[in-house]
Design an enzyme around this catalytic site. Structure first.
Site, PDB file in Angstrom:
ATOM      1  N   ARG A  64       0.834  -1.212   0.000  1.00  0.00           N
ATOM      2  CA  ARG A  64       0.000   0.000   0.000  1.00  0.00           C
ATOM      3  C   ARG A  64       0.864   1.257   0.000  1.00  0.00           C
ATOM      4  O   ARG A  64       0.516   2.263  -0.609  1.00  0.00           O
ATOM      5  CB  ARG A  64      -0.944   0.003   1.208  1.00  0.00           C
ATOM      6  CG  ARG A  64      -2.097  -0.997   1.098  1.00  0.00           C
ATOM      7  CD  ARG A  64      -3.197  -0.692   2.108  1.00  0.00           C
ATOM      8  NE  ARG A  64      -2.757  -0.883   3.476  1.00  0.00           N
ATOM      9  CZ  ARG A  64      -2.902  -2.017   4.157  1.00  0.00           C
ATOM     10  NH1 ARG A  64      -3.461  -3.078   3.570  1.00  0.00           N
ATOM     11  NH2 ARG A  64      -2.485  -2.124   5.405  1.00  0.00           N
ATOM     12  N   SER A  80      -3.046 -16.819   5.758  1.00  0.00           N
ATOM     13  CA  SER A  80      -3.604 -15.759   6.594  1.00  0.00           C
ATOM     14  C   SER A  80      -4.860 -16.272   7.286  1.00  0.00           C
ATOM     15  O   SER A  80      -5.900 -16.452   6.655  1.00  0.00           O
ATOM     16  CB  SER A  80      -3.936 -14.527   5.733  1.00  0.00           C
ATOM     17  OG  SER A  80      -4.492 -13.495   6.511  1.00  0.00           O
ATOM     18  N   CYS A  95      -6.042 -16.885  16.821  1.00  0.00           N
ATOM     19  CA  CYS A  95      -6.646 -16.726  18.142  1.00  0.00           C
ATOM     20  C   CYS A  95      -8.067 -17.284  18.199  1.00  0.00           C
ATOM     21  O   CYS A  95      -8.640 -17.427  19.281  1.00  0.00           O
ATOM     22  CB  CYS A  95      -6.655 -15.249  18.542  1.00  0.00           C
ATOM     23  SG  CYS A  95      -4.997 -14.555  18.723  1.00  0.00           S
ATOM     24  N   TYR A 146     -20.292   8.464  30.704  1.00  0.00           N
ATOM     25  CA  TYR A 146     -21.211   7.863  31.674  1.00  0.00           C
ATOM     26  C   TYR A 146     -22.647   7.919  31.180  1.00  0.00           C
ATOM     27  O   TYR A 146     -23.137   8.954  30.738  1.00  0.00           O
ATOM     28  CB  TYR A 146     -21.148   8.564  33.037  1.00  0.00           C
ATOM     29  CG  TYR A 146     -22.363   8.276  33.888  1.00  0.00           C
ATOM     30  CD1 TYR A 146     -22.633   6.976  34.317  1.00  0.00           C
ATOM     31  CD2 TYR A 146     -23.271   9.279  34.215  1.00  0.00           C
ATOM     32  CE1 TYR A 146     -23.771   6.691  35.056  1.00  0.00           C
ATOM     33  CE2 TYR A 146     -24.403   9.013  34.959  1.00  0.00           C
ATOM     34  CZ  TYR A 146     -24.662   7.712  35.382  1.00  0.00           C
ATOM     35  OH  TYR A 146     -25.784   7.430  36.102  1.00  0.00           O
TER      36      TYR A 146
END
Length: 554
Positions: A24, A41, A45, A432
């Site tokens: 890229r 690829s 995990c 919050y």
């Protein structure tokens, strides 16, 4: 003009990230990726969840196929080929086609080592028996999944109580298989502190996973047909239709060492912050390369998928051309783990490591709800905060509970990365609303408790030192209500509810150390303030209360 040639040895996360980023940055590069695996690829995990059938099909794990790299980036990917020698003087890589045995050579201008790491196989008899397997690749996970059905597996033993081993154990257990985890260390999750690990251990036992710690595997026993039948340990035998070896990994550095590349103190490839090795135009990324700890500046080795991607990106930028440059300043070894409904996260230094490095350490254990207690779905988490007593700098944190832990651990990651003190941590203007947090987040609550402790407003006793304190004559006082005490209490404690503490304070011996506890710590702190006003001097609090207490209760 001829294109600059880049050869990348290894795929998965780091190698493919380096290839894609370099292309890229500089589309004129001629890039070839060599991997001895069938896949280039994939989501390593995700393998435990594939075994557990959370991820149903193998193809869901595959990120990109060789033809995708060719079509999307113009990158050539060659699978089933093993690099056998690097000749830096000739800038050539020799490789062997694993299907035909043919020897091939690849000339490079820039070379990237993304050789990863391999599972450590314990030096005991029987590791080559059928159904004794590691889980590092898609092929291995597919083999396990096939064995579960074809061999009618009922009993499984996972050797190793690290994160991957525990994820595999969870997924096997959820498939209805009686699963035992055998760990050589005194507790599972050896990178975590004991007080955190023991709580996780208790939880796994409640979920039906058998955990055996402080135990060495001696051998794997043959059933007479070339398959494993049992695991011999120094504490007896365990029936096993399947054994998963998960006792850690070692960096793959043979290629690097053999061509003169320097290895660091961890045994992985030594690199600078641009991921360059000591040999010009050769980079190393991912699990084969060393890292730097952001806090200590020391060389470390953290074989993590997140780190692999970052290092691959840095190398990709730096080898793309003079106009591009990037650096990797360091990592914290941040991790997160899900076991059934329990979430466990860690970043920075553990208490054990911080003390061994000479820091003057202060810690707190603070339970709090992950969102407004009245909002549906609110769950408790326990935060362990680790701080340098002199500078107040945040050194690390560990969090566990059934509530949300990824957001608070990432707050700690950010704070530690920028050298924040606990005082600054407490004042962060965090978001919050009742569905997301409490008005003071769990992070702020833990930071405030730490500041109170640093200011000498209370003395804390950790759960690991409580027994020793009581044997020395300390009195343990439960300040919960009578009903709460009947439901659960710590053996050897006396119950004096907070609201009756003043009238019953005469029952307490002022000459002895008094340790107060409740469910989470708030009532203990209020009780401490009351006793101090009455002139009691030897008063402390059991940190984390019952919520973080990892030993037997009544």
């Amino acid at each position: 003009m001829n294109s600059e040639k880049v050869v990348i040895i290894g795929g998965v996360a780091a190698g493919t990230k380096a290839a894609a980023k370099a292309m890229r940055e500089n589309p004129d590069l001629d890039i070839v990726v060599l991997t001895k695996d069938r896949h280039v690829s994939y989501a390593g995990c995700g393998l435990p969840y594939y075994i557990g059938d959370v991820i149903k099909e193998e193809k869901e794990l595959l990120v990109k196929r060789p033809k995708d790299f060719r079509a999307d980036f113009g990158i050539e990917v060659i699978t089933d080929i093993e690099a056998t020698k690097i000749m830096p003087g000739e800038k050539t890589v020799l490789a062997k086609d694993l299907n035909t045995g043919e020897e091939k050579s690849y000339v490079y201008d820039k070379l990237v080592l993304a050789t990863g790491a391999s599972p450590f196989i314990p030096p005991v008899a029987g590791t080559k028996l059928g159904n004794v397997i590691t889980v590092r690749t898609v092929n291995e996970a597919t083999a396990v999944k096939k064995l579960l059905v074809e061999r009618n597996v009922e009993d499984a033993v996972v050797v190793g109580g690290g994160m991957i081993g525990l994820e595999v154990a969870e997924n096997l257990s959820q498939r209805g298989i009686w699963t035992t985890v055998v760990e050589l260390a005194p507790h599972i999750l050896p990178t975590h502190d004991v007080d955190i690990a023991l709580n996780v251990q208790n939880y796994l036992a409640e979920k039906g996973v058998n955990v055996i710690t402080g135990t060495a595997v001696k051998s794997f026993e043959d059933n007479g047909h070339g398959y494993v039948a049992a695991v011999s340990t120094d504490n007896g035998f365990l029936k096993a239709d399947l054994v998963v070896l998960s006792v850690g990994v070692r960096p793959n550095v043979d290629l690097a060492r053999d061509c003169g590349i320097t290895l660091g103190p961890t045994g992985a490839v030594a690199v600078n912050d641009k991921m360059e090795t000591n040999i010009d135009d050769i980079y190393a990324v991912g699990d084969c390369a060393e890292n730097v700890n952001l806090i200590t500046g020391r060389t470390v080795w953290y074989p993590m998928g997140s780190t692999a991607n970052k290092t691959g990106r840095v190398a990709g930028i730096n080898m793309a051309g003079a106009a591009a440059e990037d650096s990797m300043k360091g990592v914290l070894g941040t991790s997160i783990l899900k076991l059934f409904s329990l979430n466990i996260a860690k970043t920075g230094l553990s208490e054990r490591d911080a003390r061994s490095l000479g820091y003057k350490v202060e810690t707190v254990l603070v339970p709090a709800p992950d969102r407004a207690h009245y909002y549906p779905g609110s769950r408790q988490i326990v935060t362990k905060l680790i701080v340098d007593r002199d500078s107040h700098r945040v050194l690390g944190g560990q969090i566990f509970g059934e509530g949300v832990v990824d957001k608070p651990i990432d707050i700690l990651v950010t704070a530690i990365s920028f050298g924040a003190t606990v005082d600054q941590l407490a004042k962060l203007d965090l978001s919050y609303a009742p569905p997301y947090s409490t008005a003071l987040s769990t992070t702020a609550v833990a930071a405030n408790v730490m500041m109170n402790k640093l200011a000498g407003k209370f003395t804390g006793v950790g759960p690991l030192e409580l027994k020793e304190k009581m044997e020395a004559g300390a009195v343990l006082v439960d300040v919960t209500t009578d009903k709460e005490y009947m439901v659960r209490n710590i053996p050897g404690s006396v119950n004096i509810p907070l609201r009756r503490l003043l009238e019953r304070s005469g029952e307490l011996d002022r000459k002895k150390e008094i340790i107060l506890y409740c469910k989470v710590g708030l009532r203990s702190y209020l009780a401490l303030l009351k006793l101090k006003r009455l002139g009691f001097e030897k008063v402390s609090i059991l940190e984390g209360g019952l919520a973080a207490y990892p030993f037997e209760t009544e």
